[in-house]
Structure formats: structure tokens, C-alpha cells
Design a protein around this motif. Sequence first.
Motif, PDB file in Angstrom:
ATOM      1  N   VAL A 176       8.065  62.021  22.271  1.00  9.21           N
ATOM      2  CA  VAL A 176       8.797  62.992  22.548  1.00  9.21           C
ATOM      3  C   VAL A 176      10.101  62.566  23.405  1.00  9.21           C
ATOM      4  O   VAL A 176       9.899  61.974  24.398  1.00  9.21           O
ATOM      5  N   PRO A 177      11.195  62.946  23.042  1.00  9.77           N
ATOM      6  CA  PRO A 177      12.495  62.634  23.833  1.00  9.77           C
ATOM      7  C   PRO A 177      12.508  63.473  25.075  1.00  9.77           C
ATOM      8  O   PRO A 177      12.294  64.775  24.627  1.00  9.77           O
ATOM      9  N   GLU A 178      12.926  63.182  26.075  1.00 16.43           N
ATOM     10  CA  GLU A 178      13.005  63.994  27.247  1.00 16.43           C
ATOM     11  C   GLU A 178      14.553  64.461  27.236  1.00 16.43           C
ATOM     12  O   GLU A 178      14.892  65.259  28.235  1.00 16.43           O
ATOM     13  N   VAL A 179      15.227  63.889  26.475  1.00 16.94           N
ATOM     14  CA  VAL A 179      16.755  64.497  26.427  1.00 16.94           C
ATOM     15  C   VAL A 179      17.167  64.605  24.968  1.00 16.94           C
ATOM     16  O   VAL A 179      16.502  63.792  24.108  1.00 16.94           O
ATOM     17  N   ASN A 180      18.035  65.437  24.665  1.00 15.23           N
ATOM     18  CA  ASN A 180      18.437  65.677  23.179  1.00 15.23           C
ATOM     19  C   ASN A 180      19.637  64.614  23.029  1.00 15.23           C
ATOM     20  O   ASN A 180      20.492  64.452  23.972  1.00 15.23           O
ATOM     21  N   PRO A 181      19.361  63.743  21.977  1.00 13.42           N
ATOM     22  CA  PRO A 181      20.391  62.638  21.853  1.00 13.42           C
ATOM     23  C   PRO A 181      21.960  63.342  21.723  1.00 13.42           C
ATOM     24  O   PRO A 181      22.922  62.675  21.821  1.00 13.42           O
ATOM     25  N   HIS A 182      21.848  64.527  21.339  1.00 10.32           N
ATOM     26  CA  HIS A 182      23.136  65.267  20.902  1.00 10.32           C
ATOM     27  C   HIS A 182      23.803  66.142  22.106  1.00 10.32           C
ATOM     28  O   HIS A 182      24.658  66.864  22.073  1.00 10.32           O
ATOM     29  N   ALA A 183      23.000  65.977  23.307  1.00 10.90           N
ATOM     30  CA  ALA A 183      23.487  66.763  24.432  1.00 10.90           C
ATOM     31  C   ALA A 183      24.776  66.438  24.960  1.00 10.90           C
ATOM     32  O   ALA A 183      25.221  65.175  24.566  1.00 10.90           O
ATOM     33  N   LEU A 184      25.616  67.211  25.426  1.00  7.45           N
ATOM     34  CA  LEU A 184      26.914  67.047  26.010  1.00  7.45           C
ATOM     35  C   LEU A 184      26.858  67.397  27.499  1.00  7.45           C
ATOM     36  O   LEU A 184      26.176  68.439  27.801  1.00  7.45           O
ATOM     37  N   PRO A 185      27.342  66.344  28.482  1.00  8.33           N
ATOM     38  CA  PRO A 185      28.025  65.127  28.177  1.00  8.33           C
ATOM     39  C   PRO A 185      26.885  64.335  27.513  1.00  8.33           C
ATOM     40  O   PRO A 185      25.667  64.393  27.736  1.00  8.33           O
ATOM     41  N   ARG A 186      27.152  63.309  26.857  1.00  2.74           N
ATOM     42  CA  ARG A 186      26.424  62.400  25.957  1.00  2.74           C
ATOM     43  C   ARG A 186      25.625  61.337  26.847  1.00  2.74           C
ATOM     44  O   ARG A 186      26.158  60.851  27.870  1.00  2.74           O
ATOM     45  N   PRO A 187      24.239  61.547  26.891  1.00  2.00           N
ATOM     46  CA  PRO A 187      23.352  60.726  27.803  1.00  2.00           C
ATOM     47  C   PRO A 187      23.725  59.174  27.546  1.00  2.00           C
ATOM     48  O   PRO A 187      23.844  59.047  26.505  1.00  2.00           O
ATOM     49  N   SER A 188      23.383  58.675  28.668  1.00  3.60           N
ATOM     50  CA  SER A 188      23.509  57.072  28.281  1.00  3.60           C
ATOM     51  C   SER A 188      22.211  56.360  28.185  1.00  3.60           C
ATOM     52  O   SER A 188      22.191  55.234  27.477  1.00  3.60           O
ATOM     53  N   VAL A 189      21.086  57.032  28.510  1.00  8.38           N
ATOM     54  CA  VAL A 189      19.786  56.422  28.055  1.00  8.38           C
ATOM     55  C   VAL A 189      19.088  57.530  27.430  1.00  8.38           C
ATOM     56  O   VAL A 189      19.419  58.655  27.388  1.00  8.38           O
ATOM     57  N   LEU A 190      18.043  57.168  26.597  1.00  9.33           N
ATOM     58  CA  LEU A 190      17.072  58.144  26.074  1.00  9.33           C
ATOM     59  C   LEU A 190      15.681  57.856  26.597  1.00  9.33           C
ATOM     60  O   LEU A 190      14.949  57.005  25.955  1.00  9.33           O
ATOM     61  N   PRO A 191      15.126  58.605  27.407  1.00  5.62           N
ATOM     62  CA  PRO A 191      13.904  58.340  28.011  1.00  5.62           C
ATOM     63  C   PRO A 191      12.993  58.994  27.064  1.00  5.62           C
ATOM     64  O   PRO A 191      13.329  60.432  26.412  1.00  5.62           O
ATOM     65  N   VAL A 192      11.741  58.746  26.520  1.00  8.83           N
ATOM     66  CA  VAL A 192      10.757  59.152  25.740  1.00  8.83           C
ATOM     67  C   VAL A 192       9.362  59.277  26.521  1.00  8.83           C
ATOM     68  O   VAL A 192       9.023  58.423  27.150  1.00  8.83           O
ATOM     69  N   ARG A 193       8.449  60.258  26.098  1.00  7.03           N
ATOM     70  CA  ARG A 193       7.268  60.154  26.402  1.00  7.03           C
ATOM     71  C   ARG A 193       6.179  59.824  25.072  1.00  7.03           C
ATOM     72  O   ARG A 193       6.700  60.639  23.975  1.00  7.03           O
ATOM     73  N   VAL A 194       5.234  59.281  25.082  1.00  3.61           N
ATOM     74  CA  VAL A 194       4.393  58.978  23.957  1.00  3.61           C
ATOM     75  C   VAL A 194       3.055  59.877  24.406  1.00  3.61           C
ATOM     76  O   VAL A 194       2.664  59.408  25.392  1.00  3.61           O
ATOM     77  N   LEU A 195       2.733  60.666  23.329  1.00  2.00           N
ATOM     78  CA  LEU A 195       1.265  61.616  23.640  1.00  2.00           C
ATOM     79  C   LEU A 195       0.519  60.972  22.819  1.00  2.00           C
ATOM     80  O   LEU A 195       0.813  61.161  21.446  1.00  2.00           O
ATOM     81  N   TYR A 196      -0.703  61.081  22.959  1.00  2.00           N
ATOM     82  CA  TYR A 196      -1.967  60.674  22.230  1.00  2.00           C
ATOM     83  C   TYR A 196      -2.968  61.728  22.319  1.00  2.00           C
ATOM     84  O   TYR A 196      -3.574  61.896  23.369  1.00  2.00           O
ATOM     85  N   ARG A 197      -2.985  62.479  21.309  1.00  2.00           N
ATOM     86  CA  ARG A 197      -4.118  63.682  21.313  1.00  2.00           C
ATOM     87  C   ARG A 197      -3.642  64.509  22.693  1.00  2.00           C
ATOM     88  O   ARG A 197      -4.658  65.114  23.274  1.00  2.00           O
TER      89      ARG A 197
END
Length: 269
Positions: A176-197
Motif C-alpha cells: 500500500v503506497p502512502e503517497v500517490n506517485p502522481h501527486a503534485l508537487p511530486r514526492p521525492s520518496v515513496l513510503p509503502v506499507r506491507v499488510l499481511y492478512r
Amino acid sequence: MRRTILWMFLAVGGPAIAHDFWLQPQAFRVQPGAVTPFTLQVGHGPYRQRSPIPASRIVRFQRIGPAMRDDLRSSLHPGGRADDGTVAWTGRGTYVLALDTDNRAESHLPSLRFNDYLVAEGLTPALERRTREHRMDYDETEVYSRHAKVIVQAGDLDPAARDQVTEPMGMPLEIVPEVNPHALPRPSVLPVRVLYRGEPLAGATVKLTDLDHDEKPVEVHLTNAAGRATFALPVRGRWLLNVIWTRPLPPDGEADYETDFASLSFGFS
């Protein structure tokens, strides 16, 4: 109950028959109203190919967009001559396609190959069990399922729309990305969460791969106690995040482990 059996001979750096699986649209940025073909891809490097998965194993294929969520399984035709399906983008905004398979696929690996696979993918539950039960020289069988998401941007970003990109889709294993990669202004990092069940997954190996140069990942991170990992957000190209997790099954079952493969693909062209 009989299952489809795949005999895989897997070594570190070798054929990725059961590894990377993702949705590959013809374009990740499209015009509203466009109809985009896509393929189901598996493997990496010289072993990359269209997935041979039959439609009967796909239990979910949804389009999630601005103020919409619909079932597109009827649009699938895996193994088609040029593509595995098409999707129409009905309006501007960010869309997510979500695909789940059943777990009726089965693989059997000889002990050394299985150990290499567990180490390469950081599958600690299986490694710990094999060590604890003195099974490091046992061949093993796993059943597995696939969970793939792709982000597609149609036209301009709609800042007023609800951002479904950052919301869980209820998959057994999910990035699950915590920011939209297409957001404006463009984020410099892509934090994600991994969920299991439905719960944050700590200690999982998450890989970021350039789909145009996919011999090996460009970044690899372990999730922290909150199930999070952070990657540098690319500014161009086509990209894949993937993660694998497994759980031991009871000793009296047909298989030894149940494994989930999850991916998130995105791009800027």
C-alpha cells in the motif's frame, strides 16, 4: 483435492518461475476515455514472459477509480494473441487495478533449492521452522497465490478526488503506497506499507525493479515493525514493487507452506 503442480528448479539468480508477477498496461499515463490493453507478466530478466495463468484461477479483477469500483473479470482473456485484456478509463484521475488468484497452484522444490529461495526472499517463518524442526535437508511443497495492483493516471490529477491509491484493497498480502506517485508537487520518496492478512508485516523483503532493466532490483528494503519501507521515487520509467511471504501449514496437510506473492506496478509514461 488435486492441485496444479509445478516442479520448479529455482536457484538464487536463476529462473523466477514463481516470483515476480504483475499487471503491465500498455501505458501507465493515458487520456480519459482511452481503452488500454494490458498483459499479465511473470519472471524477470531472460526468464520474463507473459503469465500462462488460466482465467479460472483469477478470483478478483477490479477497477478502482474516482467514485467507482467495479468488477472487470469479464474483460479478461488470458493467453490472448496480443494482450490479456483491456480496460477503459472513464474519466480523469488516478485508478488502481487489483487482481487476486486462488491458491490452487502448487510447487515442489528439492531441499537445497528451497533453502536458497527462502534466503533470497527473506522468508523467515519457513527458515525458522526448518531450523527448529531439523528439516533443512527436506524437500518441501508450497501452495501459492498472486496479488497484483497497478496504478494508472488518466489525464491530470484530480486534487478533489478521494485518493484510493493509498487505501488497502483487502488483499491477503498487499503493498500500500502512502503517497500517490502522481501527486503534485511530486514526492521525492515513496513510503509503502506491507499488510499481511490485514495486519502490518515486519521483516518482509520489498524490492523495487526498473521494468525496462529488470535483471535485478535497484533498491531492496526490509519492512520495519510497522510494516513500512521507503524508496526513492523515480521521476520517469516503468517500475515494480514486489514482496513475498509464507506461513507454515499443519503437518497433516497436502502442502507444507502457503505463500503469497504481491506486486505494485506504476510508471510515468
